[in-house]
Scaffold this motif. Sequence first.
Motif, PDB file in Angstrom:
ATOM      1  N   GLY A 177      -3.247  59.749  53.324  1.00  0.00           N
ATOM      2  CA  GLY A 177      -2.770  58.502  51.942  1.00  0.00           C
ATOM      3  C   GLY A 177      -1.038  58.256  52.904  1.00  0.00           C
ATOM      4  O   GLY A 177      -0.079  57.072  52.487  1.00  0.00           O
ATOM      5  N   LEU A 178      -1.093  58.485  54.048  1.00  0.00           N
ATOM      6  CA  LEU A 178      -0.605  57.122  55.114  1.00  0.00           C
ATOM      7  C   LEU A 178      -1.019  56.940  55.346  1.00  0.00           C
ATOM      8  O   LEU A 178      -1.692  56.932  57.072  1.00  0.00           O
ATOM      9  N   TYR A 179      -0.735  55.585  55.380  1.00  0.00           N
ATOM     10  CA  TYR A 179      -1.387  54.034  56.268  1.00  0.00           C
ATOM     11  C   TYR A 179      -0.728  53.572  57.412  1.00  0.00           C
ATOM     12  O   TYR A 179       0.214  52.845  56.911  1.00  0.00           O
ATOM     13  N   PRO A 180      -0.509  53.672  58.356  1.00  0.00           N
ATOM     14  CA  PRO A 180       0.219  52.938  59.358  1.00  0.00           C
ATOM     15  C   PRO A 180       0.116  51.277  59.743  1.00  0.00           C
ATOM     16  O   PRO A 180      -1.927  51.606  59.636  1.00  0.00           O
ATOM     17  N   CYS A 181       0.279  50.238  59.538  1.00  0.00           N
ATOM     18  CA  CYS A 181       0.367  49.429  59.732  1.00  0.00           C
ATOM     19  C   CYS A 181       0.820  47.910  60.064  1.00  0.00           C
ATOM     20  O   CYS A 181       2.032  48.102  59.978  1.00  0.00           O
ATOM     21  N   GLY A 182       0.175  46.938  60.691  1.00  0.00           N
ATOM     22  CA  GLY A 182       0.789  46.103  60.898  1.00  0.00           C
ATOM     23  C   GLY A 182       1.550  46.403  62.969  1.00  0.00           C
ATOM     24  O   GLY A 182       0.644  47.052  63.529  1.00  0.00           O
ATOM     25  N   GLU A 183       2.551  45.534  62.530  1.00  0.00           N
ATOM     26  CA  GLU A 183       2.876  45.584  64.442  1.00  0.00           C
ATOM     27  C   GLU A 183       3.988  46.446  64.589  1.00  0.00           C
ATOM     28  O   GLU A 183       3.448  46.942  65.894  1.00  0.00           O
ATOM     29  N   GLY A 184       4.508  46.813  63.752  1.00  0.00           N
ATOM     30  CA  GLY A 184       5.050  47.977  64.264  1.00  0.00           C
ATOM     31  C   GLY A 184       3.994  49.430  64.082  1.00  0.00           C
ATOM     32  O   GLY A 184       5.060  50.503  64.806  1.00  0.00           O
ATOM     33  N   ALA A 185       3.186  49.736  64.010  1.00  0.00           N
ATOM     34  CA  ALA A 185       2.221  50.397  64.160  1.00  0.00           C
ATOM     35  C   ALA A 185       1.132  50.441  65.104  1.00  0.00           C
ATOM     36  O   ALA A 185       0.685  51.246  65.803  1.00  0.00           O
ATOM     37  N   GLY A 186       1.001  48.758  65.799  1.00  0.00           N
ATOM     38  CA  GLY A 186       1.036  49.295  66.771  1.00  0.00           C
ATOM     39  C   GLY A 186      -0.250  48.575  66.692  1.00  0.00           C
ATOM     40  O   GLY A 186      -1.569  48.402  67.841  1.00  0.00           O
ATOM     41  N   PRO A 195     -10.123  54.868  62.154  1.00  0.00           N
ATOM     42  CA  PRO A 195     -10.287  53.702  62.236  1.00  0.00           C
ATOM     43  C   PRO A 195     -10.944  54.018  61.354  1.00  0.00           C
ATOM     44  O   PRO A 195     -11.644  52.375  60.572  1.00  0.00           O
ATOM     45  N   GLU A 196     -11.799  54.502  60.884  1.00  0.00           N
ATOM     46  CA  GLU A 196     -12.628  54.458  59.815  1.00  0.00           C
ATOM     47  C   GLU A 196     -11.425  54.721  58.120  1.00  0.00           C
ATOM     48  O   GLU A 196     -12.045  54.155  57.259  1.00  0.00           O
ATOM     49  N   THR A 197     -10.759  55.409  58.486  1.00  0.00           N
ATOM     50  CA  THR A 197     -10.038  55.092  56.344  1.00  0.00           C
ATOM     51  C   THR A 197      -9.000  54.837  57.062  1.00  0.00           C
ATOM     52  O   THR A 197      -8.064  54.460  55.988  1.00  0.00           O
ATOM     53  N   LEU A 198      -8.756  53.963  57.980  1.00  0.00           N
ATOM     54  CA  LEU A 198      -6.992  53.427  59.181  1.00  0.00           C
ATOM     55  C   LEU A 198      -6.095  54.732  58.563  1.00  0.00           C
ATOM     56  O   LEU A 198      -4.898  54.537  57.959  1.00  0.00           O
ATOM     57  N   GLU A 199      -6.089  55.988  57.822  1.00  0.00           N
ATOM     58  CA  GLU A 199      -5.120  56.894  57.657  1.00  0.00           C
ATOM     59  C   GLU A 199      -4.647  57.386  58.828  1.00  0.00           C
ATOM     60  O   GLU A 199      -5.423  57.405  59.804  1.00  0.00           O
ATOM     61  N   HIS A 200      -3.183  57.733  58.673  1.00  0.00           N
ATOM     62  CA  HIS A 200      -2.410  58.353  59.832  1.00  0.00           C
ATOM     63  C   HIS A 200      -3.780  59.616  60.326  1.00  0.00           C
ATOM     64  O   HIS A 200      -4.567  60.171  59.605  1.00  0.00           O
ATOM     65  N   VAL A 201      -3.404  59.947  61.790  1.00  0.00           N
ATOM     66  CA  VAL A 201      -4.213  60.831  61.875  1.00  0.00           C
ATOM     67  C   VAL A 201      -4.742  62.342  61.585  1.00  0.00           C
ATOM     68  O   VAL A 201      -5.815  63.273  61.696  1.00  0.00           O
ATOM     69  N   GLU A 202      -3.510  62.432  61.106  1.00  0.00           N
ATOM     70  CA  GLU A 202      -2.859  64.166  60.811  1.00  0.00           C
ATOM     71  C   GLU A 202      -2.348  63.539  59.485  1.00  0.00           C
ATOM     72  O   GLU A 202      -2.533  64.593  58.582  1.00  0.00           O
ATOM     73  N   ILE A 203      -1.852  62.992  58.464  1.00  0.00           N
ATOM     74  CA  ILE A 203      -1.843  63.051  57.404  1.00  0.00           C
ATOM     75  C   ILE A 203      -1.906  62.125  56.485  1.00  0.00           C
ATOM     76  O   ILE A 203      -2.063  60.624  56.382  1.00  0.00           O
TER      77      ILE A 203
END
Length: 522
Positions: A486-495, A476-484
């Motif tokens: 540089g990977l930013y899950p975004c929008g509807e597809g990421a929930g 929630p702080e960096t908006l990066e995936h919790v494990e990866i």
Amino acid sequence: MPQELLLQVSPEIAANEPLLKEYLSKQIKISVKDIQHVSILKRSVDARQKSIKINLKVAVYKGGEPFTENTIQLPDYKNVSSAQEVLVIGAGPAGLFAALQLIELGLKPIVIERGKDVRGRRRDLKAINRDHLVNEDSNYCFGEGGAGTYSDGKLYTRSKKRGDVNRILELLVAFGASSDILVEAHPHIGTNKLPQIIQDIREKIIECGGQVLFETRLTDILIKNNEVQGIVTQNGATILANKLILATGHSARDIFELLDHKKIFIEAKPFALGVRAEHPQSLIDSIQYSCDYRGDFLPPAPYSIVKQVGGRGMYSFCMCPGGVIAPCATSPGEVVTNGWSPSKRDQATANSGIVIELKLEDFKPFAKFGALAGMEFQKSIEQKAWHLAGQTQKVPAQRMVDFTQNKVSTEIPKTSYVPGTTSVEMGQVFPGFLSQILREGFSEFGKSMRGYLTNEAILHAPESRTSSPVRIPRNPETLEHVEIKGLYPCGEGAGYAGGIISAAIDGEKCALKIGEILKRIE
């Protein structure tokens, strides 16, 4: 300074500037001649009483007060052709607005889109409607602009806390949308007008030195030491970058499967599922406006309804006044419905998704699929509908009262769904508990909206792509995936979004986080 007022007036006064000025002159006790200009700041319909009113917020400019038309300008976008590159996967609202924000930050977006450009998609939509052929990369969900481009362009959002809604609306106006979207309570662009706006956004990205690659599908994400290195596309090409915004939408099942296969943490997410109900627009008007004829000064009536049935929420979703039902499958062998309206909302029918909240426990029969259990549940219903409709893009359909009484409809009238319908008892499409809730729910809807429960209404099944069946967890702080990294899950597809506006806001937020991190590194 102009004088701001809140008014409640008749539809005729609200639609007629001379009448509105006359009304205001009496309210503020000045001559009509002394009213230089009236700006409408907000507008909504109040249909709670028999005498329908229009709520207005206006700014009144009196004689001598300077007034200039407020023209919304685009930001001062930089040329980023030689700047650091950021990959943006998906050219829907999340991806496009992320790209624009990156340019504002002085970063170069490389937008990867599996589908065709916004004009090229039309031929594939025609093939679904006419020939029942589904192109897995170019359809109502995939292609430039995402799902909203050819399935309505509604801009209403409850996500006020997620970000600056007005900023997104103003950007859309600067790219060519009507300024009415800044005024209306439920703004709407329309499927006939969105394509040009989307094209103009893409041209601005390219003009500023960004790249947009169409018919380019991501097939692998390159990761080393839990950090993104780049991607591989379907033709074997490698594109290197260590920042990746993943904005592929709620129907990109191959992306969910890829993440699951690579053991990148994802989780099943509840969503909602049901039918798309179509009524004559004149019937909805008569119910909502309590009149036999809507008249020239009121818009086609929408509706919004929510009930608790069997311990679950059942509600209207993506309601389209004066609209059309569209075939939104993304793979052969499945049937999916959605709805859209042109900008004037002038079609003869109204349609809405009527859906039921699902729970994670509903996916237990598909537990072996792990995080993809909800997706497989969704897929099973869409495939069953395809088989019941004769293995075509015809849709299982039933009259509403017949459905509540477990009767197969002897005749289905022509509906707005172009591929056609097949008369089916809807209980065959859904699991028993869902069918029962839908039957009870429609009876409850009929009590709240007298006349809604009618055999003039035709149910089309299923409405199944209300939101993503998967969440891609992020910090929630960096908006990066919790494990990866540089990977930013975004929008509807990421929930993390549920429509054009919230997806666009989320795209901007991810771009801003990347900008923050890169600035810190500098």
